[in-house]
Enzyme design. Structure first.
Site, PDB file in Angstrom:
ATOM      1  N   GLY A  93      58.991  -4.479  48.780  1.00  0.00           N
ATOM      2  CA  GLY A  93      58.833  -4.713  47.345  1.00  0.00           C
ATOM      3  C   GLY A  93      60.115  -4.407  46.603  1.00  0.00           C
ATOM      4  N   GLY A  94      59.951  -3.897  45.397  1.00  0.00           N
ATOM      5  CA  GLY A  94      61.117  -3.598  44.556  1.00  0.00           C
ATOM      6  C   GLY A  94      62.019  -2.551  45.168  1.00  0.00           C
ATOM      7  N   GLY A 118      92.188 -26.676  47.750  1.00  0.00           N
ATOM      8  CA  GLY A 118      91.820 -25.553  46.881  1.00  0.00           C
ATOM      9  C   GLY A 118      91.771 -24.255  47.650  1.00  0.00           C
ATOM     10  N   ALA A 119      91.448 -24.374  48.931  1.00  0.00           N
ATOM     11  CA  ALA A 119      91.347 -23.160  49.737  1.00  0.00           C
ATOM     12  C   ALA A 119      92.704 -22.457  49.839  1.00  0.00           C
ATOM     13  CB  ALA A 119      90.805 -23.497  51.115  1.00  0.00           C
TER      14      ALA A 119
HETATM   15  C1  HXC Z   1      50.982   5.465  48.776  1.00  0.00           C
HETATM   16  C2  HXC Z   1      51.314   4.896  50.967  1.00  0.00           C
HETATM   17  C3  HXC Z   1      52.037   3.764  50.594  1.00  0.00           C
HETATM   18  C4  HXC Z   1      52.231   3.529  49.207  1.00  0.00           C
HETATM   19  C5  HXC Z   1      51.962   3.817  52.723  1.00  0.00           C
HETATM   20  N1  HXC Z   1      51.264   4.879  52.296  1.00  0.00           N
HETATM   21  N2  HXC Z   1      52.426   3.099  51.700  1.00  0.00           N
HETATM   22  N3  HXC Z   1      50.787   5.733  50.070  1.00  0.00           N
HETATM   23  N4  HXC Z   1      51.706   4.416  48.339  1.00  0.00           N
HETATM   24  N5  HXC Z   1      52.931   2.491  48.769  1.00  0.00           N
HETATM   25  C6  HXC Z   1      50.605   5.893  53.111  1.00  0.00           C
HETATM   26  C7  HXC Z   1      49.384   5.387  53.819  1.00  0.00           C
HETATM   27  O1  HXC Z   1      48.273   5.517  52.992  1.00  0.00           O
HETATM   28  C8  HXC Z   1      49.341   6.343  54.997  1.00  0.00           C
HETATM   29  O2  HXC Z   1      48.799   7.561  54.573  1.00  0.00           O
HETATM   30  C9  HXC Z   1      50.769   6.601  55.312  1.00  0.00           C
HETATM   31  O3  HXC Z   1      51.507   6.242  54.149  1.00  0.00           O
HETATM   32  C10 HXC Z   1      51.304   5.746  56.448  1.00  0.00           C
HETATM   33  O4  HXC Z   1      50.958   4.395  56.205  1.00  0.00           O
HETATM   34  P1  HXC Z   1      50.316   3.458  57.315  1.00  0.00           P
HETATM   35  O5  HXC Z   1      49.845   2.248  56.634  1.00  0.00           O
HETATM   36  O6  HXC Z   1      49.333   4.244  58.113  1.00  0.00           O
HETATM   37  O7  HXC Z   1      51.577   3.183  58.219  1.00  0.00           O
HETATM   38  P2  HXC Z   1      52.012   1.826  58.908  1.00  0.00           P
HETATM   39  O8  HXC Z   1      50.876   1.235  59.659  1.00  0.00           O
HETATM   40  O9  HXC Z   1      53.235   2.178  59.666  1.00  0.00           O
HETATM   41  O10 HXC Z   1      52.383   0.835  57.752  1.00  0.00           O
HETATM   42  C11 HXC Z   1      53.465   1.139  56.898  1.00  0.00           C
HETATM   43  C12 HXC Z   1      53.542   0.128  55.728  1.00  0.00           C
HETATM   44  C13 HXC Z   1      52.113   0.050  55.070  1.00  0.00           C
HETATM   45  C14 HXC Z   1      53.930  -1.238  56.291  1.00  0.00           C
HETATM   46  C15 HXC Z   1      54.598   0.598  54.790  1.00  0.00           C
HETATM   47  O11 HXC Z   1      51.671   1.396  54.802  1.00  0.00           O
HETATM   48  C16 HXC Z   1      52.153  -0.708  53.806  1.00  0.00           C
HETATM   49  O12 HXC Z   1      52.096  -1.939  53.836  1.00  0.00           O
HETATM   50  N6  HXC Z   1      52.201   0.004  52.684  1.00  0.00           N
HETATM   51  C17 HXC Z   1      52.175  -0.624  51.397  1.00  0.00           C
HETATM   52  C18 HXC Z   1      53.453  -1.295  51.119  1.00  0.00           C
HETATM   53  C19 HXC Z   1      53.506  -1.822  49.723  1.00  0.00           C
HETATM   54  O13 HXC Z   1      52.924  -2.886  49.442  1.00  0.00           O
HETATM   55  N7  HXC Z   1      54.118  -1.044  48.809  1.00  0.00           N
HETATM   56  C20 HXC Z   1      54.180  -1.366  47.454  1.00  0.00           C
HETATM   57  C21 HXC Z   1      55.274  -2.402  47.335  1.00  0.00           C
HETATM   58  S1  HXC Z   1      55.568  -2.822  45.674  1.00  0.00           S
HETATM   59  P3  HXC Z   1      47.992   8.527  55.551  1.00  0.00           P
HETATM   60  O14 HXC Z   1      47.547   9.649  54.680  1.00  0.00           O
HETATM   61  O15 HXC Z   1      46.903   7.714  56.115  1.00  0.00           O
HETATM   62  O16 HXC Z   1      48.971   8.958  56.598  1.00  0.00           O
HETATM   63  C22 HXC Z   1      56.757  -1.780  45.270  1.00  0.00           C
HETATM   64  C23 HXC Z   1      57.147  -1.928  43.854  1.00  0.00           C
HETATM   65  C24 HXC Z   1      58.424  -1.221  43.590  1.00  0.00           C
HETATM   66  O17 HXC Z   1      57.227  -1.006  45.978  1.00  0.00           O
HETATM   67  C25 HXC Z   1      58.856  -1.618  42.245  1.00  0.00           C
HETATM   68  C26 HXC Z   1      60.230  -1.287  41.974  1.00  0.00           C
HETATM   69  C27 HXC Z   1      60.795  -2.297  41.018  1.00  0.00           C
END
Ligand code: HXC
Length: 517
Positions: free
Chosen positions: A172-173, A407-408
């Site tokens: 994401g961001g 030009g290069a």
């Molecule tokens: C809170 C999160 C989290 C998140 C993961 N966790 N991402 N908690 N916020 N964004 C937590 C899970 O709940 C889990 O907690 C632990 O981290 C490990 O995650 P898993 O899913 O078990 O691990 P894995 O299978 O390795 O997958 C990792 C991952 C997946 C690919 C990163 O967790 C995922 O897709 N997360 C969401 C990604 C996402 O969409 N993020 C937001 C993007 S938008 P527990 O307690 O079970 O261990 C963004 C906007 C930013 O970032 C804006 C800026 C401009």
């Protein structure tokens, strides 16, 4: 236990809780994936015993989603400062074992503090990213902290070097902080960067793609140009970050550190005398030229697998750090295209921002023709490289090895855009275009009316080559400072560099230019 002892014990317990991160099970899971923990990464990045942690006791203040029952001091990122080969740097490492390394308000503000201190003290920043992105439970507070980081990345850009090491998800961001920093290092197989993940892509566009194909190290190292280096594992990535830091100054007011060498600056590069093939269309590997010229043949190539028609990277010449930009005749005949222009332009601007002299090795038949390129905006992208070279005030040294067409010729750090030391080998060909194309245009009628068109074309081409495919017209006009023997390239460049080290070149004061982005 006295009350003082109790307090001491309490402090130790708090620090221990912070150090334990998300607990042993999650640490084991991290190791099982071939990843190091945040603390292990920090210890490896910095000289032994030099790491000074800050904000180990910071806690999140989210009260939603039962988060108040789940507080881990440090909040999922280890931050602080230490030294790399004795030189101070700031660093942070996201801890995937704590809330998946996700970035909440306080986690983000810890990174901001490090960036603020790096800017105040003029030290590089190395960020090690391993995070699920914005912490969902903290909502907009998390987005706010991201933006605070982005703002600081931009403010520090060109003031202190910023290096991002991606060692896990960066989604994401979250990708935008690394994207603003100067260099991105990705670990093969474990690092993934993308704006929207495979599932969202499938929903929106019906495309099916794996994490690895979408945003793995190979993808960003060879297709998108987002990353600059690929490492096999965490250790390799960290060692690369150390190596890179060693080459760079601490900030924009310093020169890069010298690296003593026993390689004589007057070493004759005899291999270069025969490196240009007799047939003008035959390629050679410009990397052989680069390693022949630089100290000890050592060259740290940047973005080695992307836009390979241009080569960029760092090395030393006579102990001084230099940036090298070189056309690569082995790929697309060394033509400049959109990606090559972007790649080299950003590199030139980095070198200029951090007082790193630029050596340009030129063998370029021109810009790559085609509708793809024209519609993709080669005019705009090529202009970036022209702009970057013209804007740069660091010492600029150019050697024309063979072709410098069209030009290069102008773009590649020519005298006219203020190259400081411009020379050519006797194999240099400086012209508006190659003989074949030129003869077709200026002798079109003559060839059409010739009794034997083929013979006439060949005669005219040979005549053109003799008159124009050489460096002496340009030398006569002073566009070249000299025509040199290839074997003396290292010696001549090293002497010119010494002469130019104290160069000062002022440009009109302005807020900033308007590079065609
Ligand atoms: C809170 C999160 C989290 C998140 C993961 N966790 N991402 N908690 N916020 N964004 C937590 C899970 O709940 C889990 O907690 C632990 O981290 C490990 O995650 P898993 O899913 O078990 O691990 P894995 O299978 O390795 O997958 C990792 C991952 C997946 C690919 C990163 O967790 C995922 O897709 N997360 C969401 C990604 C996402 O969409 N993020 C937001 C993007 S938008 P527990 O307690 O079970 O261990 C963004 C906007 C930013 O970032 C804006 C800026 C401009």
């Amino acid at each position: 236990m006295s009350s003082t002892e109790q307090r001491l014990q309490d402090l130790r317990n708090r620090k221990a809780r912070s150090e334990a991160g998300g607990g042993q099970a999650r640490v084991d899971a991290q190791h099982n994936r071939g990843k190091m923990t945040a603390r292990e990464r920090m210890e490896m990045l910095l000289d032994d015993g030099s790491f000074q942690e800050i904000d180990a006791l910071v806690e999140h203040r989210c009260r939603d989603f039962n988060m108040d029952a789940n507080i881990i001091p440090g909040d999922g990122v280890v931050t602080g400062h230490g030294t790399i080969n004795g030189r101070e740097v700031f660093a942070f490492a996201q801890d995937f074992t704590v809330y998946g390394g996700s970035l909440g308000e306080m986690h983000g503000l810890k990174i901001c503090k490090v960036l603020d201190m790096a800017l105040k003290t003029g030290r590089p920043v190395i960020g090690m990213n391993d995070s699920g992105g914005a912490r969902i439970q903290e909502g907009v507070a998390s987005l706010g902290s991201y933006a605070e980081i982005f703002f600081r990345n931009v403010r520090a850009s060109g003031v202190v070097p910023q290096i991002s090491v991606i060692m896990g998800p960066c989604a994401g961001g979250a990708v935008y902080s690394p994207a603003i920093t100067d260099f991105v290092i990705m670990v093969d197989q474990t690092a993934h960067m993308f704006i929207t993940g495979p599932e969202v892509i499938k929903t929106v566009t019906n495309e099916v793609v794996t994490f690895e194909d979408l945003g793995g190290a190979m993808t960003h190292g060879s297709k998108s140009g987002v990353s600059h280096f690929t490492a096999n594992d965490d250790e390799g990535a960290i060692l690369l970050a150390r190596e890179l830091t060693d080459l760079l100054p601490q900030n924009n007011l310093e020169r890069p550190p010298d690296k003593k060498t026993s390689d004589p600056i007057d070493r004759s590069c005899d291999a270069l005398d025969s490196i240009i093939p007799d047939v003008a269309t035959k390629p050679y590997d410009v990397l052989d030229v680069i390693s022949e010229i630089l100290d000890d043949g050592a060259f740290l190539e940047v973005q080695a697998d992307w836009a390979q028609n241009i080569v960029i990277g760092f090395g030393h010449l006579g102990s001084h750090t230099v940036g090298v930009v070189a056309n690569q005749p082995k790929v697309l005949a060394g033509c400049l295209d959109i990606d090559a222009s972007d790649k080299a332009a950003r590199f030139v601007r980095f070198c200029d921002a951090f007082n790193i002299p630029i050596i340009t090795l030129e063998d370029v038949p021109g810009f790559l023709p085609g509708t793809n390129q024209e519609w993709g905006g080669i005019i705009r992208h090529g202009a970036k490289l022209l702009y970057a070279f013209a804007e740069a005030t660091v010492p600029k040294l150019t050697v024309i090895l063979r072709k410098a067409y069209g030009g290069a010729y102008d773009v590649m750090s020519s005298k006219h855009i203020r190259g400081d030391y411009n020379v050519a080998w006797p194999t240099g060909e400086l012209a508006v275009m190659g003989a074949d194309g030129a003869v077709e245009i200026i002798h079109k009628r003559r060839i059409a009316h010739a009794r034997n068109a083929e013979q006439e074309r060949a005669r005219l081409t040979e005549d053109f080559n003799e008159k124009f495919a050489n460096p002496y017209k340009a030398a006569a006009l002073g566009y070249l400072d000299d025509v040199i023997e290839p074997n003396e390239t290292r010696r001549r460049l090293a002497r010119a560099l010494e002469m130019l080290l104290d160069k000062e070149e002022l440009r009109p004061a302005r807020k900033h230019g308007n590079i065609p982005l």
